[in-house]
Write a protein that holds these residues in place. Sequence first.
Motif, mmCIF file in Angstrom:
data_model
loop_
_atom_site.group_PDB
_atom_site.id
_atom_site.type_symbol
_atom_site.label_atom_id
_atom_site.label_comp_id
_atom_site.label_asym_id
_atom_site.label_seq_id
_atom_site.Cartn_x
_atom_site.Cartn_y
_atom_site.Cartn_z
ATOM 1 N N ILE A 140 0.857 -1.184 0.000
ATOM 2 C CA ILE A 140 0.000 0.000 0.000
ATOM 3 C C ILE A 140 0.896 1.239 0.000
ATOM 4 C CG2 ILE A 140 -1.795 1.269 1.240
ATOM 5 C CD1 ILE A 140 -2.621 -1.359 2.525
ATOM 6 N N LEU A 148 -1.136 8.408 4.447
ATOM 7 C CA LEU A 148 -2.023 7.279 4.721
ATOM 8 C C LEU A 148 -2.556 7.384 6.153
ATOM 9 C CD1 LEU A 148 -3.043 4.454 3.665
ATOM 10 C CD2 LEU A 148 -1.050 3.482 4.825
ATOM 11 N N SER A 207 -5.951 1.726 6.508
ATOM 12 C CA SER A 207 -5.810 0.712 5.454
ATOM 13 C C SER A 207 -6.466 -0.581 5.905
ATOM 14 C CB SER A 207 -4.337 0.460 5.110
ATOM 15 O OG SER A 207 -3.659 -0.097 6.224
ATOM 16 N N ARG A 256 -6.863 -4.917 4.514
ATOM 17 C CA ARG A 256 -6.429 -5.960 3.585
ATOM 18 C C ARG A 256 -7.484 -7.062 3.525
ATOM 19 N NH1 ARG A 256 -1.250 -5.716 1.871
ATOM 20 N NH2 ARG A 256 0.109 -4.158 2.864
ATOM 21 N N TYR A 300 -8.378 7.806 -1.774
ATOM 22 C CA TYR A 300 -8.264 6.360 -1.570
ATOM 23 C C TYR A 300 -7.472 5.734 -2.719
ATOM 24 C CZ TYR A 300 -11.860 5.732 -5.166
ATOM 25 O OH TYR A 300 -12.551 5.732 -6.355
ATOM 26 N N ALA A 319 -5.900 -4.759 -1.241
ATOM 27 C CA ALA A 319 -5.929 -3.861 -0.098
ATOM 28 C C ALA A 319 -6.419 -2.490 -0.522
ATOM 29 C CB ALA A 319 -4.543 -3.747 0.542
ATOM 30 N N GLY A 353 -6.146 1.690 0.737
ATOM 31 C CA GLY A 353 -5.550 2.721 1.575
ATOM 32 C C GLY A 353 -6.387 3.974 1.539
#
Length: 250
Positions: free
Chosen positions: A87, A104, A107, A109, A130, A239, A241
């Motif tokens: 990420i 960031l 996050s 996953r 994002y 994922a 972020g």
Amino acid sequence: MRHTENDLRDLLTERAEDQDGDLAQLGTILRRGRRIRRTRRAVTAGVAALAVAALAVIGLPLRPEGAPVAQQPVDSARVEPPPGPEIPATFEVRLGAEQFDLPLIHSERFGTLGRGRSVTFTPTSTWTGYKVVCEDPQAWVVTAHRLKGGERGGAAARCGDGLGGQHDRLSAPADWLERPQSLQVWVFPSDAPVLEVARAVRGCRKTGCDESALISGLLDPKVRKRLEAEVGERPGRWAVGIYDRPASSG
């Protein structure tokens, strides 16, 4: 039947007297018997020692309690899964004269494809952005989120194309900073039957179903729902972020 040394001595003495033999032979016979017994005890002890050594060499336990090491269960909690796609630490924003990087702030996953996911976060400004990253860059990604005035926005593309987006002062809903917000994300495998489903749901002809038409079809909730039923849930890592400015910079 076993006999003691006294029994043997009495028997030999009796026979020697009957036959007028020399009693001196009795001592010789008894000494020979003792040597034989000592030899047998030494051999038995040697065999036992060899057996213990053999068990130690092959790794078997010397006591019955406790299972062999090879049979003990593996602690699955110590086996860490691979981290998956990386990420990015920042998200670049370019809007006319505005150009800056958003850090960031959140996050998440995931390990499966083929079903929608909701990512909840707390924005700190009206510039929230994002980014979606996938293990398979050819996977299909679809996003959906709220816009100002109650409208719905979103995007669709191959994951490797760098799918992402952000709000600004004009597009963020009025209550954007008043409560947690959410982003809906669908990631479908690269071989998902997007063309067939878009054609069945939207009446798309084969000659008119190029990649741009497929992307617009993925933005249709009916197409996504049909794709979820067709594809099912499959293994695949990806994922999301979430990026934003510090609250004081809103």
